[in-house]
Scaffold this active site. Sequence first.
Site, mmCIF file in Angstrom:
data_model
loop_
_atom_site.group_PDB
_atom_site.id
_atom_site.type_symbol
_atom_site.label_atom_id
_atom_site.label_comp_id
_atom_site.label_asym_id
_atom_site.label_seq_id
_atom_site.Cartn_x
_atom_site.Cartn_y
_atom_site.Cartn_z
ATOM 1 N N LYS A 63 51.656 -27.608 -22.081
ATOM 2 C CA LYS A 63 52.903 -28.348 -21.848
ATOM 3 C C LYS A 63 53.407 -28.157 -20.416
ATOM 4 O O LYS A 63 53.905 -29.094 -19.794
ATOM 5 C CB LYS A 63 53.993 -27.881 -22.829
ATOM 6 N N ASP A 94 57.841 -23.809 -35.244
ATOM 7 C CA ASP A 94 58.204 -22.399 -35.114
ATOM 8 C C ASP A 94 59.678 -22.223 -35.467
ATOM 9 O O ASP A 94 60.533 -23.007 -35.026
ATOM 10 C CB ASP A 94 57.985 -21.912 -33.679
ATOM 11 N N CYS A 140 53.527 -5.866 -2.397
ATOM 12 C CA CYS A 140 54.560 -5.059 -3.042
ATOM 13 C C CYS A 140 54.037 -3.652 -3.343
ATOM 14 O O CYS A 140 53.927 -2.828 -2.446
ATOM 15 C CB CYS A 140 55.087 -5.753 -4.287
ATOM 16 N N ARG A 151 62.049 -1.910 -6.573
ATOM 17 C CA ARG A 151 63.105 -0.903 -6.509
ATOM 18 C C ARG A 151 62.850 0.125 -5.408
ATOM 19 O O ARG A 151 63.770 0.790 -4.962
ATOM 20 C CB ARG A 151 63.204 -0.141 -7.841
ATOM 21 N N HIS A 199 56.608 -10.583 -2.136
ATOM 22 C CA HIS A 199 55.559 -11.269 -2.899
ATOM 23 C C HIS A 199 55.291 -12.647 -2.287
ATOM 24 O O HIS A 199 55.882 -13.649 -2.708
ATOM 25 C CB HIS A 199 55.986 -11.439 -4.364
ATOM 26 N N GLU A 221 52.908 -14.585 -2.742
ATOM 27 C CA GLU A 221 52.241 -15.507 -3.662
ATOM 28 C C GLU A 221 53.188 -16.502 -4.305
ATOM 29 O O GLU A 221 52.775 -17.571 -4.765
ATOM 30 C CB GLU A 221 51.498 -14.729 -4.764
#
Length: 557
Positions: A17, A148, A381, A462, A507, A509
């Site tokens: 989907k 569901d 990271c 963190r 990050h 990406e």
Amino acid sequence: MTKFIFVTGGVVSSIGKGIVAASLGRLLKSRDYSVSILKLDPYINVDPGTMSPFQHGEVFVTEDGAETDLDLGHYERFTDTSMSRLNSVTTGSIYQAVINKERRGDYDGGTVQVIPHITNEIKERVQRVAQNTNPDVVITEIGGTVGDIESLPFIEAIRQFRKDVGRQDVLYMHVTLLPWIASAGEMKTKPTQHSVKELRSIGIQPDILVCRCDRPVPASIKEKISNFCDVPASCVVECQDASSIYEVPTILESEGLAHQVLQILGMDLRSPNLHQWEELVTRIHQPGTPVEIAIVGKYVQLGDAYLSVVESLNHAAFSEGGDLKIRWINSEELEPLTVEHHLHGVQGVIVPGGFGPRGIDGKIAAVNYAREHNIPFLGLCLGMQCSVIEWSRHVAGLQDGNSSEFDKETPNPVINLLPEQQDVVDLGGTMRLGLYPCRITPGSLADRLYGEEVVYERHRHRYEFNNAYRNLFLESGYSISGTSPDARLVEIIELPDHPFFIASQFHPEFQSRPNKPHPLFRGLMQAALTLVEKQQSPEMTPASTPLPERSLEHSGA
């Protein structure tokens, strides 16, 4: 007025989907319609931020710091449109909001129920996206499968939605499965029929059916589905399995999906401009130079845990003419005595993000191997933090250098907790999250790759480089090539004497796009291809020489 498209799925989970919704978004954008895509997830977690990657895959981070489902990454990559926390809604966040309102007395003492309070909150979240971003179309994907129990409030909400905003402004699209039964030699429509029957029993008649299949669907099958499911045959759209997810928009375009959507919603039937996307698909299928990149992580049993990393590598390979092969390495299996066996022959190493001490020694061993063997390296990271620990132990003379995340009593915490994290108790949504600026050091590799003085990247962590050790690292040959604008936080490190060794606290990406590979991934791919050339031509210069002056500009949007 904004139009609304709701995408549901039937028969089985993971039917695609998200890719269908993202592909439709691309097709509408190719016709100069603005699009925003929303995910309604039925799990009770407030967000996936505290969920195991083994269960949920990666956590995708938006610019405004929301921790979201990985499908938002598909939405962004396909539409080249940044999503926000408004685009991710879970059952947990819905119930949390309703309970907070009840506690404040917002319901005037009334009995709080699924209908209307929960369904109204769901509908309000969909409307909020339209009101805040004012797109021409809002596409909403409903997670899970029709039938569901946990999805029922969402299905009921979108059923009511058509009545609220007007039938002419709402479209229901149902993604289902057409399995081929090999022993019978037939394509079976019963799963689709039963799935549509289940949807209709809840009160929704789909306008369009997108049928997943592994081979062409005969016209007779489409007519059969049309008759049994009360959908025009022209709105029974086949979606064959593809070798790349980036082929799906062109497949659905050839099936006339966007045309049917625009016709049903009464929108102008504009001609698409898919030239650049078609060029991308052509590049994907062109033979490239084989190149193997190792991803050394602790969640490699589930590839979706590093989905954006994989897609960013693919984008770079498409751009640079590489035929990418990924070597998945479980960092728990790595140690100094086995690292040669696992990493021998690769042309690049990526150590991605993660949390906790498990598998850290293996990641550090991989960093050490890439550094000492001049293999192109990219740390992301936690990967950057491991490279800092590796340098502290093997070069800077701190044999017990470590992160306070892994050893709270370490005498040399070269990686330490962010000051603002010292008193944080809750885990979800409390890290340094979202888009932050990074100032690039002139003349550095990062400068060559980005070509900009200040870049903006997404964070999720963190812990950080401990500035108490900054001078020691600089004096021992480490290079800090990116910091926060006030120079307080270390964002990028690199090794000037290495062919390609760079790592970021952020990050990258999350910002790579199929036609605009991220500079760090593109640089890694160029370095890896250069190593391939060297391995094939022994007379070439040693691997420790600088990279050739390949073009480092972004490809077209």
